[in-house]
Write an enzyme that holds these catalytic residues in place. Structure first.
Site, short mmCIF file in Angstrom:
data_model
loop_
_atom_site.label_atom_id
_atom_site.label_comp_id
_atom_site.label_asym_id
_atom_site.label_seq_id
_atom_site.Cartn_x
_atom_site.Cartn_y
_atom_site.Cartn_z
N SER A 122 0.82 -1.21 0.00
CA SER A 122 0.00 0.00 0.00
C SER A 122 0.86 1.27 0.00
CB SER A 122 -0.96 -0.04 1.19
OG SER A 122 -1.95 0.95 1.07
N LYS A 149 -0.63 -4.14 -3.26
CA LYS A 149 -1.92 -3.57 -2.84
C LYS A 149 -1.96 -2.14 -3.33
CE LYS A 149 -5.75 -2.70 -0.48
NZ LYS A 149 -6.00 -1.31 -0.82
#
Length: 489
Positions: free
Chosen positions: A403, A428
């Protein structure tokens, strides 16, 4: 309405000291071998959208899209005694509010009950949100035609209860095949709207006044929190923090001003409602500041070269500020090379990741692209400042680098500021929004994805490192030099 929430938390946060920690000893990671560098650690802008309130989640760990954190910022200096003497009194009302009766009416307008909605209406509202914003990043089988047919089939029969309507929405969203798109009960949505990264119990939002200006307002208020006890109300406009005018600042920036160590004080100047009174409130912070940053100085090449090692456990509200402190201290100690360890960093606040990446980028460098069906989801984030350091940099990554960490790693790599060492990252790179439905429930919907400066889709595949093991610094400099030449040509 649609609101950008620049916060999140990783899957699991660990307690940390309140300032960047200098590490005396670091155990070496077993999967790396570098004789010169030893003992290295492992590890709201608002718009309108079909009458729903949307909280854009620019965050999340790969496992949990929504989690709470209590990690605040470093301390903000307490106000002077002369400033404190003026606290807890009402300032004059704005000139465009003629009398108290009108002001009271304006404040009460915020409390108007929403219109009753049918069970079928709730289902159709959720359907419309997906129809307008959902980005199919997995099966690529979603089409407006099949989605329309699904709605027609569902609404062909009456939905006799609210619980049944919620069940229908759950099944409808599950059919999309996206693990992050899901239903929120009214209780789950309420808890999310009161998510607090300020340390005093409020959640801020950015609201356009229609004239090109943005105001900061209190979206959620935690019951019995420090802000609640001091007199802050939901819907209040934030005017100043510790005497500093916050006009033009983002909710993320203002949250950083509010955070600090437990038991210290922050002074908040607020306006109740559009035409309500302006009041200065002295609020005692409730949580301890925790830093995700630890660092040390390593001597390599027989003590002739100094390497600054920095480990970032997560991108919380302290990450950028504490990273700046750590880098400056390492520079003062003579560091001429840097290692930033993002292994096992599951992400956190995407905005914190973006601001961290900017510390190493030249003005005008692209940090990240966002892509989605909604034009508002299609943006280019660009660095707007000069870099804090220009020294050669290694970024260490593994399969739990995710992320916000992947945003940082790709930004530094693609702009020729760092080489990546370790394992392929998690992958992600999705953006979710949370929309409130008219009965207080909500839906989380994937609306976009992140694309690296080199136009690579992060999601699913992750980012491949340049090296598996730590290279020599001459090799790092050569790789970065070649990258810059290719980029310029």
């Amino acid at each position: 309405m649609r609101l950008l929430l620049p916060f999140s938390s990783p899957l699991s946060a660990t307690s940390s000291p309140s300032t960047p920690q200098f590490i005396p000893e670091l155990p070496p990671p077993s999967q790396f071998d570098y004789s010169g560098l030893t003992k290295i650690l492992k590890k709201s802008v608002i718009g309108t959208l079909t009458g729903a309130l949307s909280l854009t989640l620019v965050f999340s760990s790969p496992i949990s899209s929504v989690a709470a954190t209590n990690d605040p910022y470093l301390s903000v200096n307490p106000p002077s005694s002369s400033f404190e003497s003026s606290l807890n009194h009402f300032d004059s009302a704005p000139e465009d509010c003629p009398n108290e009766e009108e002001a009271d009416t304006e404040i009460q307008d915020d409390d108007i009950e929403p219109q009753l909605v049918t069970n079928e209406g709730i289902v159709e509202e959720a359907w419309e949100i997906v129809n307008g914003a959902f980005l199919d990043t997995r099966s690529h089988s979603w089409t407006p035609e099949t989605w329309q047919k699904q709605k027609d089939d569902i609404l062909a029969s009456p939905i006799k209860s609210r619980s049944k309507a919620h069940e229908v929405i759950k099944n409808m969203l599950a059919s999309l095949g996206d693990q992050y798109t899901r239903f929120l009960s009214p209780d789950e949505f309420s808890r999310m709207s009161k998510y607090d990264i300020t340390g005093i119990g409020i959640n801020l939002r950015e609201v356009s006044d229609g004239g090109g200006n943005v105001k900061l307002k209190v979206l959620g208020l935690v019951l019995d929190s420090a802000a609640d006890i001091a007199g802050v109300k939901q819907g209040d406009e934030i005017l100043a923090v510790n005497g500093m005018d916050v006009s033009g600042k983002s909710s993320f920036e203002v949250s950083s001003l509010l955070q600090g160590p437990s038991k210290t004080f922050v002074v908040l100047k607020v306006k109740h409602g559009k035409c309500g009174p302006v009041k200065s409130l002295k609020i005692q912070r409730q949580v301890n500041a925790q830093t995700p940053v630890s660092y040390r100085l390593e001597k390599v090449d027989n003590g002739t070269v100094s390497v600054g090692y920095i480990r970032l456990k997560e991108f919380n509200a302290l990450a950028r500020k504490d990273l700046v402190i750590a880098m400056k201290r390492l520079l003062d100690k003579g560091a001429s090379y840097f290692v930033m360890d993002l292994r096992d960093n599951l992400g956190g606040l995407v905005q914190a990741g973006i601001e961290t990446a900017k510390l190493f980028l030249d003005e005008g460098d692209t940090v990240i692209y966002t892509a989605g069906r909604d034009p508002e989801a299609q943006k280019t984030v660009v660095s707007d400042k000069k870099p804090l350091i220009t020294a050669p940099l290694i970024v260490m990554v593994n399969n739990r680098t995710a992320s916000a960490s992947e945003i940082v790693a790709s930004a530094l790599h693609d702009n020729c500021k760092a080489v990546l060492v370790g394992e392929r990252t998690y992958g992600k790179g999705l953006i979710q929004s949370v929309y409130e439905l008219r009965d207080g429930s909500g839906v989380v919907v994937t609306i976009g994805k992140y694309v690296t400066p080199n136009h690579m889709d992060i999601n699913g595949g992750g980012i491949e490192p340049d090296f598996r093991n730590l290279p020599a610094w001459d090799e790092v400099k050569e790789r970065l030099s070649k990258c810059s030449i290719l980029q310029q040509s």
